[in-house]
Write a protein that holds these residues in place. Structure first.
Motif, PDB file in Angstrom:
ATOM      1  N   ALA A 207      31.177  16.691   2.813  1.00 54.55           N
ATOM      2  CA  ALA A 207      32.442  16.964   3.711  1.00 54.55           C
ATOM      3  C   ALA A 207      31.941  17.751   5.006  1.00 54.55           C
ATOM      4  O   ALA A 207      32.706  17.363   6.037  1.00 54.55           O
ATOM      5  CB  ALA A 207      33.225  18.036   2.836  1.00 54.55           C
ATOM      6  N   VAL A 208      30.771  18.378   5.054  1.00 52.28           N
ATOM      7  CA  VAL A 208      30.256  19.016   6.464  1.00 52.28           C
ATOM      8  C   VAL A 208      29.926  17.579   7.379  1.00 52.28           C
ATOM      9  O   VAL A 208      30.322  17.806   8.421  1.00 52.28           O
ATOM     10  CB  VAL A 208      29.168  19.943   6.141  1.00 52.28           C
ATOM     11  N   ALA A 209      29.252  16.852   6.525  1.00 53.67           N
ATOM     12  CA  ALA A 209      28.941  15.540   7.544  1.00 53.67           C
ATOM     13  C   ALA A 209      30.251  14.857   7.972  1.00 53.67           C
ATOM     14  O   ALA A 209      30.155  14.505   9.326  1.00 53.67           O
ATOM     15  CB  ALA A 209      28.241  14.389   6.580  1.00 53.67           C
ATOM     16  N   VAL A 210      31.332  14.693   7.162  1.00 52.79           N
ATOM     17  CA  VAL A 210      32.570  14.282   7.621  1.00 52.79           C
ATOM     18  C   VAL A 210      33.284  14.992   8.920  1.00 52.79           C
ATOM     19  O   VAL A 210      33.816  14.425   9.862  1.00 52.79           O
ATOM     20  CB  VAL A 210      33.489  14.063   6.640  1.00 52.79           C
ATOM     21  N   VAL A 211      33.294  16.311   8.497  1.00 51.96           N
ATOM     22  CA  VAL A 211      33.656  17.196   9.821  1.00 51.96           C
ATOM     23  C   VAL A 211      32.658  17.150  10.995  1.00 51.96           C
ATOM     24  O   VAL A 211      33.187  17.102  12.131  1.00 51.96           O
ATOM     25  CB  VAL A 211      33.739  18.693   9.116  1.00 51.96           C
ATOM     26  N   GLY A 212      31.459  16.863  10.898  1.00 50.32           N
ATOM     27  CA  GLY A 212      30.618  16.806  11.905  1.00 50.32           C
ATOM     28  C   GLY A 212      30.813  15.418  12.988  1.00 50.32           C
ATOM     29  O   GLY A 212      30.863  15.524  13.897  1.00 50.32           O
ATOM     30  N   VAL A 213      31.100  14.523  11.944  1.00 49.43           N
ATOM     31  CA  VAL A 213      31.440  13.119  12.795  1.00 49.43           C
ATOM     32  C   VAL A 213      32.767  13.290  13.357  1.00 49.43           C
ATOM     33  O   VAL A 213      32.921  12.969  14.677  1.00 49.43           O
ATOM     34  CB  VAL A 213      31.523  12.107  11.620  1.00 49.43           C
ATOM     35  N   GLY A 214      33.843  13.993  12.691  1.00 48.74           N
ATOM     36  CA  GLY A 214      35.083  14.035  13.597  1.00 48.74           C
ATOM     37  C   GLY A 214      34.917  14.931  14.867  1.00 48.74           C
ATOM     38  O   GLY A 214      35.385  14.776  15.541  1.00 48.74           O
ATOM     39  N   LEU A 215      33.928  15.932  14.727  1.00 45.59           N
ATOM     40  CA  LEU A 215      33.806  16.652  15.891  1.00 45.59           C
ATOM     41  C   LEU A 215      33.058  16.091  17.219  1.00 45.59           C
ATOM     42  O   LEU A 215      33.147  16.098  18.180  1.00 45.59           O
ATOM     43  CB  LEU A 215      33.028  17.950  15.465  1.00 45.59           C
ATOM     44  N   LEU A 216      32.078  15.104  16.660  1.00 41.35           N
ATOM     45  CA  LEU A 216      31.689  14.277  17.677  1.00 41.35           C
ATOM     46  C   LEU A 216      32.492  13.181  18.372  1.00 41.35           C
ATOM     47  O   LEU A 216      32.413  12.947  19.562  1.00 41.35           O
ATOM     48  CB  LEU A 216      30.300  13.305  16.796  1.00 41.35           C
ATOM     49  N   VAL A 217      33.345  12.612  17.337  1.00 43.00           N
ATOM     50  CA  VAL A 217      34.349  11.743  18.010  1.00 43.00           C
ATOM     51  C   VAL A 217      35.300  12.612  18.882  1.00 43.00           C
ATOM     52  O   VAL A 217      35.646  12.202  20.147  1.00 43.00           O
ATOM     53  CB  VAL A 217      35.206  11.035  16.982  1.00 43.00           C
ATOM     54  N   LEU A 218      35.535  13.912  18.643  1.00 44.50           N
ATOM     55  CA  LEU A 218      36.467  14.745  19.531  1.00 44.50           C
ATOM     56  C   LEU A 218      35.734  14.874  20.699  1.00 44.50           C
ATOM     57  O   LEU A 218      36.206  15.159  21.735  1.00 44.50           O
ATOM     58  CB  LEU A 218      36.988  15.981  18.765  1.00 44.50           C
ATOM     59  N   SER A 219      34.274  14.958  20.857  1.00 49.99           N
ATOM     60  CA  SER A 219      33.655  15.505  21.839  1.00 49.99           C
ATOM     61  C   SER A 219      33.726  14.171  22.960  1.00 49.99           C
ATOM     62  O   SER A 219      33.366  14.673  24.258  1.00 49.99           O
ATOM     63  CB  SER A 219      32.333  16.092  21.655  1.00 49.99           C
ATOM     64  N   MET A 220      33.882  13.151  22.493  1.00 51.95           N
ATOM     65  CA  MET A 220      33.712  11.861  23.208  1.00 51.95           C
ATOM     66  C   MET A 220      35.088  11.481  23.689  1.00 51.95           C
ATOM     67  O   MET A 220      35.159  10.275  24.404  1.00 51.95           O
ATOM     68  CB  MET A 220      33.062  10.642  22.517  1.00 51.95           C
ATOM     69  N   SER A 221      36.168  12.024  23.113  1.00 45.20           N
ATOM     70  CA  SER A 221      37.733  11.595  23.250  1.00 45.20           C
ATOM     71  C   SER A 221      38.103  12.082  24.707  1.00 45.20           C
ATOM     72  O   SER A 221      39.053  11.520  25.094  1.00 45.20           O
ATOM     73  CB  SER A 221      38.565  12.152  22.382  1.00 45.20           C
ATOM     74  N   GLY A 222      37.544  12.712  25.462  1.00 48.57           N
ATOM     75  CA  GLY A 222      38.025  13.486  26.757  1.00 48.57           C
ATOM     76  C   GLY A 222      38.929  14.530  26.550  1.00 48.57           C
ATOM     77  O   GLY A 222      39.100  14.857  25.641  1.00 48.57           O
ATOM     78  N   GLY A 223      39.321  14.957  27.848  1.00 52.19           N
ATOM     79  CA  GLY A 223      40.270  16.243  27.601  1.00 52.19           C
ATOM     80  C   GLY A 223      39.577  17.529  27.724  1.00 52.19           C
ATOM     81  O   GLY A 223      38.262  17.379  27.622  1.00 52.19           O
ATOM     82  N   PHE A 224      40.351  18.452  27.433  1.00 51.51           N
ATOM     83  CA  PHE A 224      39.607  19.776  27.412  1.00 51.51           C
ATOM     84  C   PHE A 224      38.966  20.364  26.428  1.00 51.51           C
ATOM     85  O   PHE A 224      37.789  20.966  26.546  1.00 51.51           O
ATOM     86  CB  PHE A 224      40.816  21.003  27.612  1.00 51.51           C
ATOM     87  N   ARG A 225      39.019  19.383  25.213  1.00 50.75           N
ATOM     88  CA  ARG A 225      38.121  19.714  24.017  1.00 50.75           C
ATOM     89  C   ARG A 225      36.852  18.952  24.273  1.00 50.75           C
ATOM     90  O   ARG A 225      35.810  19.677  23.740  1.00 50.75           O
ATOM     91  CB  ARG A 225      38.941  19.173  22.734  1.00 50.75           C
ATOM     92  N   SER A 226      36.771  17.916  24.757  1.00 52.26           N
ATOM     93  CA  SER A 226      35.644  17.523  25.255  1.00 52.26           C
ATOM     94  C   SER A 226      34.767  17.988  26.511  1.00 52.26           C
ATOM     95  O   SER A 226      33.556  18.433  26.222  1.00 52.26           O
ATOM     96  CB  SER A 226      35.874  15.865  25.819  1.00 52.26           C
ATOM     97  N   ASP A 227      35.524  18.825  27.092  1.00 54.60           N
ATOM     98  CA  ASP A 227      35.168  19.750  28.171  1.00 54.60           C
ATOM     99  C   ASP A 227      34.209  20.793  27.610  1.00 54.60           C
ATOM    100  O   ASP A 227      33.230  21.374  27.919  1.00 54.60           O
ATOM    101  CB  ASP A 227      35.993  20.118  29.081  1.00 54.60           C
ATOM    102  N   ARG A 228      34.912  21.314  26.361  1.00 60.08           N
ATOM    103  CA  ARG A 228      34.238  22.397  25.766  1.00 60.08           C
ATOM    104  C   ARG A 228      32.540  22.025  25.182  1.00 60.08           C
ATOM    105  O   ARG A 228      31.889  23.028  25.263  1.00 60.08           O
ATOM    106  CB  ARG A 228      35.083  23.140  24.619  1.00 60.08           C
ATOM    107  N   PHE A 229      32.725  20.997  24.911  1.00 60.57           N
ATOM    108  CA  PHE A 229      31.349  20.568  24.292  1.00 60.57           C
ATOM    109  C   PHE A 229      30.349  20.289  25.284  1.00 60.57           C
ATOM    110  O   PHE A 229      29.144  20.888  25.381  1.00 60.57           O
ATOM    111  CB  PHE A 229      31.434  19.360  23.491  1.00 60.57           C
ATOM    112  N   THR A 230      30.751  20.023  26.510  1.00 55.73           N
ATOM    113  CA  THR A 230      30.148  19.718  27.645  1.00 55.73           C
ATOM    114  C   THR A 230      29.552  21.095  28.361  1.00 55.73           C
ATOM    115  O   THR A 230      28.446  21.242  28.557  1.00 55.73           O
ATOM    116  CB  THR A 230      30.857  18.812  28.673  1.00 55.73           C
ATOM    117  N   VAL A 231      30.468  22.037  28.357  1.00 57.82           N
ATOM    118  CA  VAL A 231      30.222  23.315  28.745  1.00 57.82           C
ATOM    119  C   VAL A 231      29.131  23.974  27.834  1.00 57.82           C
ATOM    120  O   VAL A 231      28.134  24.729  28.341  1.00 57.82           O
ATOM    121  CB  VAL A 231      31.214  24.287  28.926  1.00 57.82           C
ATOM    122  N   TYR A 232      29.269  23.755  26.649  1.00 55.37           N
ATOM    123  CA  TYR A 232      28.265  24.411  25.532  1.00 55.37           C
ATOM    124  C   TYR A 232      26.944  23.958  25.686  1.00 55.37           C
ATOM    125  O   TYR A 232      25.918  24.694  25.629  1.00 55.37           O
ATOM    126  CB  TYR A 232      28.790  23.985  24.318  1.00 55.37           C
TER     127      TYR A 232
END
Length: 447
Positions: A207-232
């Motif tokens: 389940a953690v791996a699935v959530v991790g993949v989802g966060l990875l997709v979210l980080s590459m989807s653009g928008g302010f959530r993707s910016d948060r990963f870039t800033v991090y």
């Protein structure tokens, strides 16, 4: 000659051996964090309250009122018997699911235009955040269901499938609100419930791996959530590329912590709260704590949450029933994990998620629900076997008598009902001095 360290160890062993230590320490920690939260919200919200057209004390008064309601929730949770909590777990779950559906209906749910997520239901002066209620509801209901005896049927335990299905439904409703940070906080609680219930560790890792993949997709989807990963990642390697744009909030948080140094600039003397640091009273309030109270103030907050984790998990270990064990462990781990996630993204260890610092950040529903959850945790500590035995032998403490808390009762213990009075009037004393009950047969004999 006894050294200072040996004396400290001796006092620590003596305190830990006392039957009601967990109950009193948890209550004191919750009171300290809540009091500090009101103080810091007052300090960090003055300027922003004026900007919103309110008085300098507007936000502070609202937060204090919510804390008062939260203290009532804490007291009410303390009064409940664990069996009653377990019995009403299903009703609490249904209410939370209904609220999660209602908040998605246009005209009922609000917040998407303000903060980007439709997460609140406004009822007069009160703003209800159903996802906060959902986190506690899934912990209580999951603890109640998974504490039952295992099914005898071979294969996967049906209870875990049922719990997983309900959890997926609820987290999907939270994601539809647009609140990914709260969805992650909800999943953290679900993961801890399954972990403490003894589910196969490989399932949790999957389940953690699935959530991790989802966060990875979210980080590459653009928008302010993707910016948060870039800033991090920029902050992690010490190179901010856009301190006036997407990295503005994180950068200002770092400056606040740096200004605080060891001892802080003084309570109420923060410069970042003068419209430099967005969400100073909510998500980034730890930065204000670090600026005004310094490293020592931040260390005290971290230490208090660490102590809450220690005594909360010790309460789970000492609990007399599996339900209380799961409930205490899940509530403790959920609140402490959320606190460390919040502190982690303020200091740059994890990406910004937008979740609050429990019991400290400003927030109506969050303050009430979190204090109610801590009341359930203190209730579990109050129902430890040694605590019950102590109160039954020596009576309740002064604090419990002031709060008019009932004496705790062991699980499945039946309350002794007083003997019912005679149905036909007062007892009648016969000539021989024996007491006989006035019944129709006795009446006929007397005639």
């Amino acid at each position: 000659m006894t050294t200072l360290a040996e004396k400290v160890q001796e006092v620590s062993r003596d305190v830990n051996a006392r039957p009601l230590t967990d109950y009193y320490v948890i209550s004191i920690i919750v009171a300290a964090l809540t009091g500090l939260g009101v103080l810091m919200v007052t300090s960090s919200s003055m300027t922003w309250s004026v900007l919103d057209g309110d008085t300098v004390w507007g936000t502070a008064i609202k937060q204090a009122a919510m804390v008062v309601v939260g203290c009532f929730a804490f007291w009410f949770a303390l009064r409940m018997r664990p069996e009653s909590i377990k019995r009403w777990a299903g009703a609490l779950l249904v209410v939370s699911i209904v609220l999660l559906v209602l908040v998605l209906i246009p005209g009922i749910g609000t917040g998407r235009e303000e903060v980007g997520s439709q997460s609140w239901i406004v009822l007069g002066p009160l703003r209800i955040q159903p996802s906060e209620i959902a986190k506690v509801a899934i912990a209580v209901w999951g603890s109640a269901m998974l504490s039952a005896r295992k099914n005898k049927t071979p294969g996967m335990d049906q209870r875990y499938l049922k719990f997983g299905g309900v959890s997926i439904l609820m987290v999907s409703l939270i994601v539809f609100q647009g609140d990914v940070g709260m969805a992650l906080a909800f999943l953290v609680v679900v993961g801890f419930v399954l972990f403490f219930a003894g589910v196969n560790k490989n399932l949790i890792l999957g389940a953690v791996a699935v959530v991790g993949v989802g966060l990875l997709v979210l980080s590459m989807s653009g928008g302010f959530r993707s910016d948060r990963f870039t800033v991090y990642f920029d902050a992690l390697f010490g190179s901010f590329s856009d301190t006036r744009g997407r990295a503005f909030q994180s950068y200002q948080g770092f400056l606040s912590l740096a200004d605080g140094s060891l001892t802080g600039v003084g309570l109420g003397q923060s410069r970042a709260k003068w419209f430099y640091l967005p969400e100073a009273k909510n998500d980034f309030i730890f930065a204000i704590i670090g600026e005004e109270l310094g490293l020592w103030g931040g260390a005290i907050v971290i230490g208090l949450f660490g102590l809450l984790a220690w005594f909360g998990l010790r309460t789970a270990q000492r609990s007399q029933s599996r339900f209380q064990c799961l409930l205490a462990a899940s509530l403790t781990a959920g609140v402490v994990a959320q606190a460390f996630i919040n502190i982690g993204y303020v200091v740059g260890l994890v990406p910004v998620t937008g979740i609050q610092l429990p019991m400290i950040s400003a927030g109506g529903t969050s303050a009430i629900i979190t204090l109610g959850a801590m009341g359930l945790l203190a209730n579990c500590a109050r129902h430890e076997p040694e605590a019950i035995s102590t109160m039954q032998n020596y009576g309740r403490g002064a604090w419990d008598r002031i709060l008019r808390l009932p004496e705790p009762v062991a699980p499945n213990a039946k309350r002794i009902k007083p003997k019912e009075p005679a149905r036909f009037g007062r007892p009648v004393t016969s000539r021989g001095g024996s007491v006989v009950e006035r019944t129709p047969a006795n009446r006929r004999r007397r005639r």
